[in-house]
Design a protein around this motif. Structure first.
Motif, short mmCIF file in Angstrom:
data_model
loop_
_atom_site.label_atom_id
_atom_site.label_comp_id
_atom_site.label_asym_id
_atom_site.label_seq_id
_atom_site.Cartn_x
_atom_site.Cartn_y
_atom_site.Cartn_z
N GLU A 58 -12.59 -15.82 -23.16
CA GLU A 58 -12.28 -16.37 -24.50
C GLU A 58 -10.92 -17.07 -24.51
O GLU A 58 -10.66 -17.90 -25.37
N ASN A 59 -10.08 -16.72 -23.54
CA ASN A 59 -8.75 -17.33 -23.50
C ASN A 59 -8.64 -18.49 -22.52
O ASN A 59 -7.55 -18.98 -22.23
N ILE A 60 -9.78 -18.88 -21.97
CA ILE A 60 -9.75 -19.95 -20.96
C ILE A 60 -10.30 -21.24 -21.53
O ILE A 60 -11.40 -21.27 -22.08
N SER A 61 -9.50 -22.30 -21.38
CA SER A 61 -10.07 -23.62 -21.70
C SER A 61 -9.86 -24.51 -20.47
O SER A 61 -8.81 -24.46 -19.82
N MET A 62 -10.90 -25.26 -20.16
CA MET A 62 -10.81 -26.12 -18.96
C MET A 62 -11.21 -27.53 -19.34
O MET A 62 -12.13 -27.73 -20.12
N GLU A 63 -10.51 -28.48 -18.75
CA GLU A 63 -10.92 -29.87 -18.94
C GLU A 63 -10.51 -30.66 -17.70
O GLU A 63 -9.67 -30.20 -16.92
N PHE A 64 -11.12 -31.82 -17.54
CA PHE A 64 -10.76 -32.68 -16.41
C PHE A 64 -9.99 -33.88 -16.97
O PHE A 64 -10.36 -34.43 -18.01
N ALA A 65 -8.92 -34.24 -16.27
CA ALA A 65 -8.13 -35.40 -16.70
C ALA A 65 -7.91 -36.31 -15.50
O ALA A 65 -7.67 -35.82 -14.39
N PHE A 66 -7.99 -37.60 -15.72
CA PHE A 66 -7.80 -38.54 -14.61
C PHE A 66 -6.31 -38.68 -14.32
O PHE A 66 -5.50 -38.92 -15.21
N ASN A 67 -5.95 -38.47 -13.06
CA ASN A 67 -4.55 -38.59 -12.65
C ASN A 67 -4.37 -39.96 -12.00
O ASN A 67 -4.94 -40.24 -10.95
N GLU A 68 -3.56 -40.80 -12.64
CA GLU A 68 -3.36 -42.18 -12.16
C GLU A 68 -2.75 -42.17 -10.75
O GLU A 68 -3.10 -43.01 -9.92
N LYS A 69 -1.88 -41.20 -10.49
CA LYS A 69 -1.18 -41.15 -9.21
C LYS A 69 -2.13 -40.86 -8.05
O LYS A 69 -2.15 -41.56 -7.05
N SER A 70 -2.95 -39.81 -8.23
CA SER A 70 -3.87 -39.44 -7.14
C SER A 70 -5.19 -40.21 -7.25
O SER A 70 -6.03 -40.15 -6.36
N GLN A 103 -7.67 -39.60 -9.07
CA GLN A 103 -8.86 -38.75 -9.17
C GLN A 103 -8.78 -37.87 -10.41
O GLN A 103 -7.71 -37.66 -10.98
N SER A 104 -9.95 -37.35 -10.79
CA SER A 104 -9.93 -36.48 -11.96
C SER A 104 -9.55 -35.08 -11.48
O SER A 104 -10.02 -34.61 -10.44
N GLU A 105 -8.67 -34.45 -12.23
CA GLU A 105 -8.13 -33.15 -11.82
C GLU A 105 -8.32 -32.13 -12.93
O GLU A 105 -8.37 -32.48 -14.11
N ILE A 106 -8.41 -30.88 -12.52
CA ILE A 106 -8.73 -29.85 -13.53
C ILE A 106 -7.48 -29.27 -14.19
O ILE A 106 -6.47 -29.00 -13.53
N LEU A 107 -7.60 -29.11 -15.51
CA LEU A 107 -6.53 -28.48 -16.28
C LEU A 107 -7.04 -27.13 -16.76
O LEU A 107 -8.15 -27.03 -17.28
N LEU A 108 -6.22 -26.11 -16.54
CA LEU A 108 -6.54 -24.77 -17.01
C LEU A 108 -5.56 -24.46 -18.14
O LEU A 108 -4.35 -24.41 -17.90
#
Ligand code: DC
Length: 225
Positions: free
Chosen positions: A63-75, A77-82
């Motif tokens: 219940e305390n976890i939220s996850m999303e993917f965000a595109f990182n301009e530097k790498s 690629q899309s990277e995961i945010l916790l």
């Protein structure tokens, strides 16, 4: 062009994410790394000393976890945010790899991850890789690949990748971890790793990255006809 869902399942370290990323780029699709979600959940459990045998603790933690993917301009690629923190690199650590398969056997964890994965596929135009994507998450996907490669080749590839980040890692550690994950992933009760009946097998033991991408693109083209 019609947008599809492409699923890529297979054994650990057989190049699923490499192919999925390339394919998504070529097709202008979104790439989603479902394994990163199980890894991020595992990282959260490790950080918060969650006892994974305690159902109540597991449910409360989810219940305390939220996850999303965000595109990182530097790498690029899309990277995961916790919970808003970029954990893309932390989740690749052997400490997480050693626990993730056990965490991924938990029913509540799978339901939590699968629901989010299905939501991400609503608009189609995605390539998602994992273990149960063609069987459980998107059983009606337009195109499914099942990837495999010889264990020795997989160990070597993963070892090289991990050695670059941590020269203290041994080839035995990497081999043991891959074998253990393959065993747990394919023998668990819920959504074990299986080839979907309609999945196309891609054995890349003797294929270069370019060759496997070509194979996949030809298969996608056939789909459009
Ligand atoms: O793809 P990966 O190696 O990052 O996945 C890490 C672990 O997560 C893998 O050992 C099993 C689990 N996993 C899963 O159970 N189902 C998925 N769809 C993706 C990963």
């Amino acid at each position: 062009m019609k947008k599809n869902i492409i699923t890529i399942d297979g054994w650990s370290s057989c190049g699923k994410s490499t192919l999925a990323k390339q394919l998504a780029k070529e097709l202008g699709y979104v790439y989603i790394d479902s394994g990163a979600m199980y890894r991020a959940i595992t990282l959260y459990f490790l950080r918060n000393a969650v006892d994974i045998t305690d159902k109540k603790q597991v449910i409360e933690s989810l219940e305390n976890i939220s996850m999303e993917f965000a595109f990182n301009e530097k790498s690029q690629q899309s990277e995961i945010l916790l919970n808003g923190e970029n954990v893309e690199y932390l989740i690749r650590d052997l400490i997480v790899a050693e626990k993730v398969s056990d965490v991924a056997t938990i029913k509540e964890v799978r339901e939590f991850a699968v629901a989010q994965q299905q939501k991400m596929g609503k608009k189609k135009g995605i390539v998602m890789d994992g273990r149960d994507i063609g069987t459980t998450v998107f059983p009606k996907a337009e195109l499914k690949f099942f990837m495999t490669a010889d264990i020795a080749v997989r160990v070597e590839r993963r070892f090289k990748e991990m050695y670059e980040k941590n020269p203290n890692v041994s080839i035995e550690e990497v081999k043991n971890n891959l074998e253990m994950r393959d065993y747990i992933d394919s023998n668990r009760e819920i959504s074990p790793l299986r080839k979907a009946a309609d999945a196309i097998v891609l054995d890349n033991t003797n294929l270069s990255m370019e060759q496997q991408l070509k194979f996949a693109l030809v298969t996608v083209e056939k789909l459009g006809k």
